[in-house]
Design a protein around this motif. Structure first.
Motif, PDB file in Angstrom:
ATOM      1  N   TRP A   1       0.819  -1.217   0.000  1.00  0.00           N
ATOM      2  CA  TRP A   1       0.000   0.000   0.000  1.00  0.00           C
ATOM      3  C   TRP A   1       0.850   1.264   0.000  1.00  0.00           C
ATOM      4  CZ3 TRP A   1      -4.617   0.926  -1.529  1.00  0.00           C
ATOM      5  CH2 TRP A   1      -5.576  -0.096  -1.521  1.00  0.00           C
TER       6      TRP A   1
ATOM      7  N   LYS B   1      -5.359   5.049   7.089  1.00  0.00           N
ATOM      8  CA  LYS B   1      -5.680   3.646   7.375  1.00  0.00           C
ATOM      9  C   LYS B   1      -4.419   2.844   7.692  1.00  0.00           C
ATOM     10  CE  LYS B   1     -10.221   3.751   6.778  1.00  0.00           C
ATOM     11  NZ  LYS B   1     -10.595   5.022   7.448  1.00  0.00           N
TER      12      LYS B   1
ATOM     13  N   PHE C   1     -10.826  11.454 -10.574  1.00  0.00           N
ATOM     14  CA  PHE C   1     -10.668  10.613 -11.768  1.00  0.00           C
ATOM     15  C   PHE C   1     -10.464  11.458 -13.026  1.00  0.00           C
ATOM     16  CE2 PHE C   1     -13.226   6.951  -9.708  1.00  0.00           C
ATOM     17  CZ  PHE C   1     -12.065   6.497  -9.099  1.00  0.00           C
TER      18      PHE C   1
ATOM     19  N   LEU D   1      -6.918  12.230 -13.962  1.00  0.00           N
ATOM     20  CA  LEU D   1      -5.983  11.162 -14.341  1.00  0.00           C
ATOM     21  C   LEU D   1      -5.357  11.441 -15.705  1.00  0.00           C
ATOM     22  CD1 LEU D   1      -7.823   7.871 -13.335  1.00  0.00           C
ATOM     23  CD2 LEU D   1      -5.535   8.547 -12.618  1.00  0.00           C
TER      24      LEU D   1
HETATM   25  C1  1Q0 Z   1      -5.507   6.654  -9.001  1.00  0.00           C
HETATM   26  C2  1Q0 Z   1      -6.843   6.949  -8.465  1.00  0.00           C
HETATM   27  C3  1Q0 Z   1      -7.156   6.319  -7.209  1.00  0.00           C
HETATM   28  C4  1Q0 Z   1      -8.576   6.426  -6.820  1.00  0.00           C
HETATM   29  C5  1Q0 Z   1      -9.068   5.262  -6.083  1.00  0.00           C
HETATM   30  C6  1Q0 Z   1     -10.450   5.359  -5.587  1.00  0.00           C
HETATM   31  C7  1Q0 Z   1     -10.539   5.259  -4.121  1.00  0.00           C
HETATM   32  C8  1Q0 Z   1     -11.149   6.440  -3.506  1.00  0.00           C
HETATM   33  C9  1Q0 Z   1     -11.132   6.472  -2.030  1.00  0.00           C
HETATM   34  C10 1Q0 Z   1     -11.273   7.832  -1.478  1.00  0.00           C
HETATM   35  C11 1Q0 Z   1     -11.470   7.916  -0.051  1.00  0.00           C
HETATM   36  C12 1Q0 Z   1     -11.362   9.294   0.528  1.00  0.00           C
HETATM   37  C13 1Q0 Z   1     -12.400   9.680   1.496  1.00  0.00           C
HETATM   38  C14 1Q0 Z   1     -12.677   8.798   2.661  1.00  0.00           C
HETATM   39  C15 1Q0 Z   1     -13.326   7.644   2.546  1.00  0.00           C
HETATM   40  C16 1Q0 Z   1     -13.704   6.819   3.739  1.00  0.00           C
HETATM   41  O1  1Q0 Z   1     -14.999   7.152   4.144  1.00  0.00           O
HETATM   42  C17 1Q0 Z   1     -13.618   5.347   3.396  1.00  0.00           C
HETATM   43  C18 1Q0 Z   1     -14.248   4.479   4.466  1.00  0.00           C
HETATM   44  O2  1Q0 Z   1     -13.537   4.592   5.657  1.00  0.00           O
HETATM   45  P1  1Q0 Z   1     -14.355   4.935   6.992  1.00  0.00           P
HETATM   46  O3  1Q0 Z   1     -13.329   4.957   8.088  1.00  0.00           O
HETATM   47  O4  1Q0 Z   1     -15.021   6.276   6.774  1.00  0.00           O
HETATM   48  O5  1Q0 Z   1     -15.373   3.848   7.156  1.00  0.00           O
HETATM   49  N1  1Q0 Z   1     -12.252   4.972   3.223  1.00  0.00           N
HETATM   50  C19 1Q0 Z   1     -11.879   4.084   2.311  1.00  0.00           C
HETATM   51  O6  1Q0 Z   1     -12.671   3.525   1.584  1.00  0.00           O
HETATM   52  C20 1Q0 Z   1     -10.415   3.754   2.213  1.00  0.00           C
HETATM   53  C21 1Q0 Z   1      -9.962   3.933   0.821  1.00  0.00           C
HETATM   54  C22 1Q0 Z   1      -8.510   3.786   0.683  1.00  0.00           C
HETATM   55  C23 1Q0 Z   1      -8.011   4.432  -0.567  1.00  0.00           C
HETATM   56  C24 1Q0 Z   1      -7.891   3.539  -1.730  1.00  0.00           C
HETATM   57  C25 1Q0 Z   1      -6.972   4.047  -2.738  1.00  0.00           C
HETATM   58  C26 1Q0 Z   1      -6.755   3.165  -3.864  1.00  0.00           C
HETATM   59  C27 1Q0 Z   1      -5.633   3.650  -4.641  1.00  0.00           C
HETATM   60  C28 1Q0 Z   1      -4.853   2.961  -5.352  1.00  0.00           C
HETATM   61  C29 1Q0 Z   1      -3.647   3.433  -6.000  1.00  0.00           C
HETATM   62  C30 1Q0 Z   1      -3.817   3.949  -7.339  1.00  0.00           C
HETATM   63  C31 1Q0 Z   1      -2.809   3.454  -8.253  1.00  0.00           C
HETATM   64  C32 1Q0 Z   1      -3.350   3.094  -9.568  1.00  0.00           C
HETATM   65  C33 1Q0 Z   1      -2.381   2.496 -10.486  1.00  0.00           C
HETATM   66  C34 1Q0 Z   1      -1.536   1.473  -9.886  1.00  0.00           C
HETATM   67  C35 1Q0 Z   1      -0.620   0.906 -10.844  1.00  0.00           C
HETATM   68  C36 1Q0 Z   1       0.106  -0.273 -10.372  1.00  0.00           C
END
Ligand code: 1Q0
Length: 216
Positions: A37, A61, A164, A167
């Motif tokens: 991560w 997290k 998004f 990007l």
């Molecule tokens: C490259 C674009 C990445 C976009 C990924 C979409 C994930 C969006 C997550 C945004 C969360 C921000 C606001 C807070 C949300 C929380 O409410 C939620 C729930 O937690 P809780 O404590 O309120 O119940 N939190 C989450 O859902 C945690 C999310 C963690 C972030 C996930 C990011 C995924 C990114 C991956 C890296 C991108 C790399 C892409 C290409 C990789 C190439 C090998």
């Protein structure tokens, strides 16, 4: 090499981390999982300020997991399985909302990362099988709708939709992922995808077997 090298994202390191998190007996090592991560955070940070929110949320997290790991009961947080067993036995999972003064449990925190890993799996699959004219923003959005949007509040979904749009193009994304070229990039993506899927599937089974897939 450069003294700053370790600050740059490397897809090889991402793949190694998730691969190394899997033991032969099917345990998932948390330190290695979290280091995967951390590599992803580097990538997000290289995409610019639009991804600050996502990056900070991921770091937060990870930070909670590391607090558990360095706490009094840290040795129970070596693998996903040992963490689940420990928090279950102590009534720390939080099947109902935990009191405010208690830190979020390792299980509910990992579940958030776990769902996001599904997003990544779907996105990497789309990217690695996409045609030259494919739009990463659209692939991201589709994967998000499927894997994460159902768990996010309205304002989060809006913020993510904006990110998004920021990007880069498919070509630029491949260049960032793997400067050696798209062909090699694709092979590395598939390699990373294999380890990520395995890790995802095992975690999913562990959580499902304890009815822990929708912890508050
Ligand atoms: C490259 C674009 C990445 C976009 C990924 C979409 C994930 C969006 C997550 C945004 C969360 C921000 C606001 C807070 C949300 C929380 O409410 C939620 C729930 O937690 P809780 O404590 O309120 O119940 N939190 C989450 O859902 C945690 C999310 C963690 C972030 C996930 C990011 C995924 C990114 C991956 C890296 C991108 C790399 C892409 C290409 C990789 C190439 C090998």
């Amino acid at each position: 090499g450069s003294p700053f090298q370790e600050h740059r994202f490397q897809i090889q390191r991402l793949m190694r981390a998730f691969k190394a998190s899997l033991t032969p007996s099917g345990q998932i090592l948390l330190w290695e999982y979290l280091s995967g991560w951390k590599e992803l955070i580097k990538f997000m940070d290289s995409l610019g300020a639009a991804f600050g929110l996502v990056s900070r949320e991921t770091q937060s997290k990870i930070g909670i997991m590391e607090q558990h790991q360095s706490g009094e009961h840290g040795h129970h947080y070596r693998t996903v399985q040992s963490m689940v067993a420990f928090e279950l036995a102590r009534g720390l999972v939080g099947f109902q909302s935990l009191p405010e003064d208690q830190p979020p449990s390792g299980c509910r925190t990992l579940l958030r990362l776990h769902r996001a890993l599904k997003w990544l799996e779907l996105f990497l699959h789309k990217l690695s099988t996409s045609r030259k004219d494919g739009a990463p923003s659209q692939m991201c959005a589709e994967a998000y709708r499927e894997a994460l949007a159902p768990y996010h509040r309205w304002w989060v979904r809006q913020a993510v939709a904006l990110a998004f749009l920021a990007l880069p193009s498919r070509q630029e994304l491949y260049r960032l992922l793997c400067p050696e070229g798209e062909h090699q990039g694709q092979a590395l993506l598939l390699g990373a995808l294999g380890s990520i899927s395995q890790v995802y599937n095992i975690t999913q089974e562990v959580f499902a077997s304890h009815q822990m897939l929708d912890l508050p």
